[in-house]
Design an enzyme around this catalytic site. Structure first.
Site, PDB file in Angstrom:
ATOM      1  CG  ASP A 138      23.856  82.332  -5.222  1.00 20.46           C
ATOM      2  OD1 ASP A 138      23.038  82.196  -6.160  1.00 20.46           O
ATOM      3  OD2 ASP A 138      25.079  82.487  -5.406  1.00 20.46           O
ATOM      4  N   GLY A 139      21.335  83.054  -1.383  1.00 17.29           N
ATOM      5  CA  GLY A 139      20.839  82.767  -0.023  1.00 17.29           C
ATOM      6  C   GLY A 139      19.364  82.404  -0.030  1.00 17.29           C
ATOM      7  NE  ARG A 197      14.132  82.597   2.732  1.00 18.91           N
ATOM      8  CZ  ARG A 197      12.849  82.877   2.533  1.00 18.91           C
ATOM      9  NH1 ARG A 197      11.908  82.344   3.289  1.00 18.91           N
ATOM     10  NH2 ARG A 197      12.477  83.711   1.585  1.00 18.91           N
TER      11      ARG A 197
END
Length: 191
Positions: free
Chosen positions: A122-123, A127
């Site tokens: 998810d990060g 991004r």
């Protein structure tokens, strides 16, 4: 048009306009699972006559000399998208939640892609979304971990997911972003 699922209207991705695909990986790319998935997706895209652009760490991994090399070009995203590290430790996340996309009044250069594929969690998806949000470029999130609330497909489903998207079966779920700050008792903004 499909019903609203909380983030915005859901509609079909216009697959006919996808000619250039960008790929970014968790931690900037360069790990085994990221490289393997990126290579499979790059080969698939290349076989369909699509241009593939990747961030530098993936470019080194995907374009070795010899058999099996896939022609890729460098992915040029806004410099502001690569500044700092965010709360999830993802390279490219801008401290304070400032995004990474240009300010609305700024004219940013076209990133040269029609679809962004993020490989990670998810990060990494967040991004990537921040990198391309000024151009409203669709993002396909491939989860390479064990949990993924925002990513669309697993590594095992990545090729099938991209194939379905390119055949016009992909759904675009518009989302919006929020920006906030914490104000202390003295009235000053905190991080």
């Amino acid at each position: 048009m499909s019903p609203d699922r909380g983030g915005g209207p859901v509609r079909r991705v216009d697959s006919g306009r996808i000619r250039r695909i960008g790929i970014v990986g968790g931690g900037g790319g360069g790990s085994g699972p990221v490289n393997g998935t990126a290579l499979a997706l790059a080969r698939m895209a290349h076989a369909r006559g699509l241009e593939v652009r990747v961030e530098p760490a993936l470019e080194r991994a995907l374009s070795p000399k010899g058999e099996g090399a896939v022609p890729v070009a460098p992915l040029h995203l806004p410099a502001s998208a690569g500044a700092g590290a965010g709360s999830m430790g993802e390279p490219g996340a801008v401290p304070g939640g400032g995004g990474g996309a240009p300010d609305p009044g700024e004219r940013a250069p076209d990133p040269g892609i029609d679809l962004l594929v993020t490989l990670g969690g998810d990060g990494t998806l967040l991004r990537g979304a921040r990198m391309v949000m000024a151009w409203e470029i669709p993002v396909l999130g491939v989860n390479l971990g064990t949990l993924g609330f925002l990513t669309s497909v697993t590594a095992e489903e990545a090729e099938e997911g991209m194939d379905r998207l390119l055949r016009g079966e992909g759904l675009l779920d518009d989302r919006f972003t929020l920006e906030g700050c914490v104000r202390g008792p003295d009235g000053q903004d905190r991080a």
